[in-house]
Design a protein around this motif. Structure first.
Motif, PDB file in Angstrom:
ATOM      1  N   GLY A 130     -86.171 116.693 -33.168  1.00 61.02           N
ATOM      2  CA  GLY A 130     -86.364 115.434 -32.441  1.00 61.02           C
ATOM      3  C   GLY A 130     -87.457 115.536 -31.388  1.00 61.02           C
ATOM      4  O   GLY A 130     -88.446 116.277 -31.556  1.00 61.02           O
ATOM      5  N   GLY A 177     -87.582 116.945 -28.435  1.00 62.19           N
ATOM      6  CA  GLY A 177     -87.799 118.275 -27.874  1.00 62.19           C
ATOM      7  C   GLY A 177     -88.314 119.252 -28.920  1.00 62.19           C
ATOM      8  O   GLY A 177     -89.336 119.923 -28.722  1.00 62.19           O
ATOM      9  N   GLY A 178     -87.613 119.341 -30.069  1.00 61.12           N
ATOM     10  CA  GLY A 178     -87.982 120.310 -31.105  1.00 61.12           C
ATOM     11  C   GLY A 178     -89.373 120.048 -31.659  1.00 61.12           C
ATOM     12  O   GLY A 178     -90.163 120.984 -31.885  1.00 61.12           O
ATOM     13  N   GLY A 211     -78.236 111.535 -34.142  1.00 59.36           N
ATOM     14  CA  GLY A 211     -79.146 111.347 -35.276  1.00 59.36           C
ATOM     15  C   GLY A 211     -79.015 112.545 -36.198  1.00 59.36           C
ATOM     16  O   GLY A 211     -78.756 113.655 -35.743  1.00 59.36           O
ATOM     17  N   MET A 256     -81.463 113.515 -39.070  1.00 55.73           N
ATOM     18  CA  MET A 256     -82.626 113.308 -39.946  1.00 55.73           C
ATOM     19  C   MET A 256     -83.825 114.007 -39.314  1.00 55.73           C
ATOM     20  O   MET A 256     -83.805 114.284 -38.106  1.00 55.73           O
ATOM     21  CB  MET A 256     -82.937 111.814 -40.062  1.00 55.73           C
ATOM     22  N   GLY A 285     -86.805 114.371 -37.265  1.00 51.46           N
ATOM     23  CA  GLY A 285     -87.264 113.496 -36.174  1.00 51.46           C
ATOM     24  C   GLY A 285     -86.139 113.020 -35.276  1.00 51.46           C
ATOM     25  O   GLY A 285     -86.389 112.408 -34.240  1.00 51.46           O
ATOM     26  N   GLY A 286     -84.886 113.284 -35.685  1.00 53.98           N
ATOM     27  CA  GLY A 286     -83.745 112.914 -34.840  1.00 53.98           C
ATOM     28  C   GLY A 286     -83.744 111.428 -34.508  1.00 53.98           C
ATOM     29  O   GLY A 286     -84.014 110.578 -35.358  1.00 53.98           O
ATOM     30  N   ALA A 307     -80.092 121.727 -42.781  1.00 50.65           N
ATOM     31  CA  ALA A 307     -79.701 123.068 -42.324  1.00 50.65           C
ATOM     32  C   ALA A 307     -79.000 122.933 -40.977  1.00 50.65           C
ATOM     33  O   ALA A 307     -79.648 122.752 -39.944  1.00 50.65           O
ATOM     34  CB  ALA A 307     -80.935 123.955 -42.192  1.00 50.65           C
ATOM     35  N   MET A 308     -77.691 122.965 -40.994  1.00 47.70           N
ATOM     36  CA  MET A 308     -76.901 122.753 -39.777  1.00 47.70           C
ATOM     37  C   MET A 308     -76.578 124.100 -39.135  1.00 47.70           C
ATOM     38  O   MET A 308     -75.819 124.900 -39.702  1.00 47.70           O
ATOM     39  CB  MET A 308     -75.612 122.021 -40.184  1.00 47.70           C
ATOM     40  N   ALA A 311     -82.969 123.023 -29.655  1.00 49.21           N
ATOM     41  CA  ALA A 311     -83.411 121.661 -29.292  1.00 49.21           C
ATOM     42  C   ALA A 311     -82.659 120.659 -30.155  1.00 49.21           C
ATOM     43  O   ALA A 311     -83.243 119.772 -30.769  1.00 49.21           O
ATOM     44  CB  ALA A 311     -84.927 121.534 -29.498  1.00 49.21           C
ATOM     45  N   TRP A 346     -89.273 111.037 -22.025  1.00 46.86           N
ATOM     46  CA  TRP A 346     -90.623 111.495 -21.671  1.00 46.86           C
ATOM     47  C   TRP A 346     -90.541 112.825 -20.919  1.00 46.86           C
ATOM     48  O   TRP A 346     -91.403 113.694 -21.062  1.00 46.86           O
ATOM     49  CB  TRP A 346     -91.345 110.422 -20.859  1.00 46.86           C
TER      50      TRP A 346
HETATM   51  C1  LIG Z   1     -81.216 103.208 -30.043  1.00 50.99           C
HETATM   52  C2  LIG Z   1     -81.739 104.218 -29.060  1.00 50.99           C
HETATM   53  C3  LIG Z   1     -82.721 103.825 -28.153  1.00 50.99           C
HETATM   54  C4  LIG Z   1     -83.231 104.748 -27.244  1.00 50.99           C
HETATM   55  N1  LIG Z   1     -84.232 104.353 -26.416  1.00 50.99           N
HETATM   56  C5  LIG Z   1     -84.775 105.225 -25.551  1.00 50.99           C
HETATM   57  C6  LIG Z   1     -85.881 104.854 -24.736  1.00 50.99           C
HETATM   58  O1  LIG Z   1     -86.401 103.748 -24.829  1.00 50.99           O
HETATM   59  N2  LIG Z   1     -86.378 105.770 -23.866  1.00 50.99           N
HETATM   60  C7  LIG Z   1     -85.857 107.010 -23.772  1.00 50.99           C
HETATM   61  O2  LIG Z   1     -86.355 107.789 -22.951  1.00 50.99           O
HETATM   62  N3  LIG Z   1     -84.837 107.417 -24.565  1.00 50.99           N
HETATM   63  C8  LIG Z   1     -84.290 106.555 -25.454  1.00 50.99           C
HETATM   64  N4  LIG Z   1     -83.276 106.956 -26.284  1.00 50.99           N
HETATM   65  C9  LIG Z   1     -82.819 108.351 -26.209  1.00 50.99           C
HETATM   66  C10 LIG Z   1     -83.699 109.254 -27.065  1.00 50.99           C
HETATM   67  O3  LIG Z   1     -83.618 108.884 -28.408  1.00 50.99           O
HETATM   68  C11 LIG Z   1     -83.243 110.694 -26.900  1.00 50.99           C
HETATM   69  O4  LIG Z   1     -83.285 111.031 -25.522  1.00 50.99           O
HETATM   70  C12 LIG Z   1     -84.125 111.680 -27.634  1.00 50.99           C
HETATM   71  O5  LIG Z   1     -84.232 111.388 -28.989  1.00 50.99           O
HETATM   72  C13 LIG Z   1     -83.534 113.076 -27.442  1.00 50.99           C
HETATM   73  O6  LIG Z   1     -84.348 114.010 -28.093  1.00 50.99           O
HETATM   74  P1  LIG Z   1     -83.716 115.370 -28.592  1.00 50.99           P
HETATM   75  O7  LIG Z   1     -84.817 116.150 -29.212  1.00 50.99           O
HETATM   76  O8  LIG Z   1     -82.947 115.985 -27.500  1.00 50.99           O
HETATM   77  O9  LIG Z   1     -82.615 114.939 -29.669  1.00 50.99           O
HETATM   78  P2  LIG Z   1     -82.711 114.136 -31.040  1.00 50.99           P
HETATM   79  O10 LIG Z   1     -83.884 113.232 -31.042  1.00 50.99           O
HETATM   80  O11 LIG Z   1     -81.381 113.546 -31.269  1.00 50.99           O
HETATM   81  O12 LIG Z   1     -82.976 115.282 -32.104  1.00 50.99           O
HETATM   82  C14 LIG Z   1     -82.028 116.300 -32.316  1.00 50.99           C
HETATM   83  C15 LIG Z   1     -82.125 116.771 -33.761  1.00 50.99           C
HETATM   84  O13 LIG Z   1     -81.358 117.956 -33.894  1.00 50.99           O
HETATM   85  C16 LIG Z   1     -80.646 117.911 -35.099  1.00 50.99           C
HETATM   86  N5  LIG Z   1     -79.459 118.748 -34.941  1.00 50.99           N
HETATM   87  C17 LIG Z   1     -78.370 118.536 -34.176  1.00 50.99           C
HETATM   88  N6  LIG Z   1     -77.524 119.560 -34.263  1.00 50.99           N
HETATM   89  C18 LIG Z   1     -78.078 120.444 -35.108  1.00 50.99           C
HETATM   90  C19 LIG Z   1     -77.693 121.704 -35.591  1.00 50.99           C
HETATM   91  N7  LIG Z   1     -76.540 122.296 -35.205  1.00 50.99           N
HETATM   92  N8  LIG Z   1     -78.506 122.340 -36.481  1.00 50.99           N
HETATM   93  C20 LIG Z   1     -79.679 121.784 -36.876  1.00 50.99           C
HETATM   94  N9  LIG Z   1     -80.098 120.585 -36.437  1.00 50.99           N
HETATM   95  C21 LIG Z   1     -79.309 119.933 -35.558  1.00 50.99           C
HETATM   96  C22 LIG Z   1     -80.310 116.456 -35.311  1.00 50.99           C
HETATM   97  O14 LIG Z   1     -80.082 116.206 -36.685  1.00 50.99           O
HETATM   98  C23 LIG Z   1     -81.566 115.777 -34.766  1.00 50.99           C
HETATM   99  O15 LIG Z   1     -82.513 115.560 -35.770  1.00 50.99           O
HETATM  100  C24 LIG Z   1     -82.742 106.069 -27.210  1.00 50.99           C
HETATM  101  C25 LIG Z   1     -81.751 106.467 -28.134  1.00 50.99           C
HETATM  102  C26 LIG Z   1     -81.260 105.548 -29.050  1.00 50.99           C
HETATM  103  C27 LIG Z   1     -80.233 106.003 -30.039  1.00 50.99           C
END
Ligand SMILES: Cc1cc2nc3c(=O)[nH]c(=O)nc-3n(C[C@H](O)[C@H](O)[C@H](O)COP(=O)(O)OP(=O)(O)OC[C@H]3O[C@@H](n4cnc5c(N)ncnc54)[C@H](O)[C@@H]3O)c2cc1C
Ligand code: SF4
Length: 569
Positions: free
Chosen positions: A18, A20-21, A100, A102, A104-105, A253-254, A290, A547
């Motif tokens: 997502g 971060g990753g 999420g 998928m 790109g999360g 891959a979980m 991440a 951000w």
């Molecule tokens: C509808 C909606 C609107 C949003 N709007 C905003 C906005 O306008 N502004 C904002 O700042 N934030 C917003 N957010 C929040 C934002 O989407 C998240 O803060 C951001 O995506 C987090 O990034 P991340 O990399 O931490 O996690 P994610 O984007 O969730 O990515 C994590 C990934 O890790 C994978 N994963 C999880 N566990 C495992 C595992 N054990 N092994 C392998 N893979 C794994 C998941 O499948 C996923 O693909 C919104 C969220 C939603 C749902």
């Protein structure tokens, strides 16, 4: 259990693709590292997989998504509030968890509201005595926000000099799109009430940028952008990483555990192939977790070994604690001045073109911290539930049938506005996640149990949101569509997790006895383990967090590259 072991040792293994990753993958592959990325969900590319150009009536449910697609049938996210076979449980209080699953999360359908934290947001304890300061300052983060703005592309305006809001730092912005009629009316009311209102800051391209096309204002960002004109990890971060030839993506891959050696250092990641249900292990010199705040905490708590009996990076016992979400609530209003307007071209991005940054003076308010306001209204694409309850609308002629009903729909279409507050919760150790000893998911991985409540700090903030939004609607000559909630109803404050800004469960800090990670998001207990999502946050801000997730991930990745060059990793 038979485990299929990868013979190759990668420089870096990233768990999660997502916000971060994806950022870590871009920076590290470009720095020459060979990287394997484990992603729990399938591959997904908005260029071919999104339904950006579909009409809601093309779906059998007229756009209704049901439990599986809570943001609409064509929403660009696989996952949701509940995932079959992947439960979580709740202990004290309440929590909702949107995940999420998928490539790109959640970055395909997020709102793209891309706000930098300000200088005060990194030193709240010094300012009001509540919570903790971060181990880094805005000056540490500024270069990474700048890199992100320049590389990704974000529209907005620099207004601190005009508004005097010093905690809303300037950025590097593309020109903002023009406000639409309902936004101009909101602006007029805000000007009257002396509430600052400025151009939104959204990571959407109003000009072609770094090889990606400009937005063509279809307004469907939540479905994933087929022209890659807004930010998703897959549109922006992964293409340059893949171009280096140094990135291997393993979908479905979980991760179940970060493995460690006798020296306590990370050796790689054990994961389940979610399609074949086979167990695998990939080796890496550095592991970056991440997987999103909650999932990263879960993974570390599940990574127990003789050297790390409480879970990895958890000798302090802090992993899982200080879980926060943004405060949030919405108030809608009907504005007669917007009813029955002659149609005009109101096309725009899939987000609001104006917003209200936090303007309050806490000394005069009786609660700490603040919130910003996201605006809604205009001519959204009609679909299931469109203007439902029309017979009860203010000034309604009763709905009716046939031509009369259609006329009513035309008259009310575009005459509603919405105000959504998103604010800062003060982080507390007693808001936490832990492993539920009694429940595993369908892969046999122990699940999280959440404990989360609000305090009066957040409730009073919610009251202020309610009163402010209602006063703006009234200044527009409109009527709120809901009654003012009572104190017993927490003034309408959304349940924790519902705003989907979870953060803080693997916090950073200078002191290894009270934090899990150092100022580079590197585990105090294992120098080749890093966390790159919302989990390292010491506090939220009155801004959405993504951000800052990406700027921090960029900084972490540059540190890893640097340490690798020096031979320290
Ligand atoms: C509808 C909606 C609107 C949003 N709007 C905003 C906005 O306008 N502004 C904002 O700042 N934030 C917003 N957010 C929040 C934002 O989407 C998240 O803060 C951001 O995506 C987090 O990034 P991340 O990399 O931490 O996690 P994610 O984007 O969730 O990515 C994590 C990934 O890790 C994978 N994963 C999880 N566990 C495992 C595992 N054990 N092994 C392998 N893979 C794994 C998941 O499948 C996923 O693909 C919104 C969220 C939603 C749902
Ligand atoms: S509004 Fe712009 S950025 Fe959003 S999906 Fe449409 S073209 Fe893409």
């Amino acid at each position: 259990m038979q485990v299929i072991r990868s013979p190759r040792v990668y420089d870096v293994c990233i768990v999660g693709s997502g916000a971060g990753g994806g950022t870590v993958a871009k920076v590290l592959t470009e720095a020459g590292a060979n990287v394997v990325m484990l992603e729990g969900g399938p591959m997904w590319d908005s260029a071919k997989d999104s339904a950006m150009f579909a009409w809601n009536y093309e779906s059998p449910t007229r756009g209704y998504g049901g439990d599986k697609k809570p943001f609409g049938a064509f929403d660009g996210c696989i996952g949701g509030w509940e995932i079959e076979g992947e439960p979580y449980t709740v202990g004290r209080g309440a929590w909702r968890w949107f995940r999420g699953r998928m490539l790109g999360g959640r970055t395909h359908h997020w709102g793209r509201i891309s706000l930098r934290f300000g200088p005060d947001d990194f030193r709240r304890k010094s300012l009001d005595g509540l919570g903790d300061d971060w181990p880094i300052t805005y000056d540490d983060m500024k270069p990474y926000y700048d890199k992100l703005d320049s590389f990704v592309g974000i529209f907005g305006e620099n207004h601190a000099a005009r508004t005097g809001l010093h905690n809303e730092p300037d950025g590097i912005f593309l020109p903002p799109p023009r406000p639409r009629a309902h936004e101009l009316l909101i602006k007029r009311a805000c000007d009257q009430l002396r509430i600052p209102i400025v151009a939104s800051r959204l990571s959407i391209l109003t000009r072609a940028h770094n090889g990606r096309a400009a937005c063509h204002y279809c307004g469907q960002c939540g479905r994933g952008c087929a022209t890659h004109s807004n930010f998703s990890s897959v549109s922006v971060m992964l293409p340059p990483a893949l171009k280096t030839g140094q990135l291997t993506i393993v979908p479905n891959a979980m991760a179940r555990e970060v493995t460690t050696g006798d020296d306590g250092l990370a050796t790689g990641v054990a994961y389940v192939d979610t399609q074949k249900l086979t167990d695998h292990h990939v080796r890496a010199r550095v592991v970056v977790v991440a997987a999103s705040c909650g999932e990263s905490a879960r993974l570390l708590l599940n990574s127990k070994s003789p050297r790390h009996p409480n879970g990895l990076a958890n000798s302090s016992g802090v992993v899982g604690k200080y879980l926060t979400d943004s405060t949030g609530l919405s108030v809608g209003g009907h504005v007669p001045a917007l009813a029955g307007l002659p149609r005009y071209n109101a096309d725009g991005t899939g987000g609001a073109h104006l917003y209200l940054p936090w303007w309050g003076d806490n000394k005069a308010l009786g609660f700490p911290r603040g919130y910003h306001v996201e605006l809604g209204g205009g001519y959204g694409m009609p679909g299931y539930g469109f203007l439902s309850g029309i017979h009860n609308f203010p000034g309604s002629r009763g709905g009716g049938y046939g031509a009369e009903l259609k006329d009513e729909y035309r008259r009310y279409y575009g005459s509603f506005v919405n105000f959504a507050g998103r604010g800062e919760q003060v982080a507390r150790a007693d808001n936490y996640v832990e492993i539920d000893p009694n429940v595993v998911d369908k892969y046999g991985i122990p699940v999280l149990r959440f404990h989360h409540t609000w305090s009066d700090h957040e409730r009073l903030q919610a009251k202020h949101m309610q009163e402010t939004f209602r006063s703006i609607i009234e200044a527009m000559g409109g009527t709120p569509t809901s009654p003012m909630p009572t104190a017993a109803e927490d003034y309408g404050l959304a349940v924790g997790g519902l705003i989907i800004h979870e953060a803080g469960a693997v916090r950073m800090g200078h002191d290894a006895t009270t934090s899990a990670l150092n100022r580079y998001c590197q585990a105090h207990d294992a120098k080749n383990l890093f966390v790159a999502d919302g989990a390292p946050f010491v506090s939220q801000a009155d801004k959405n967090l993504t951000w800052t997730i990406m700027a921090l991930a960029w900084r972490t990745a540059e540190y890893i590259a640097d340490e690798r060059r020096k031979g320290n990793l």
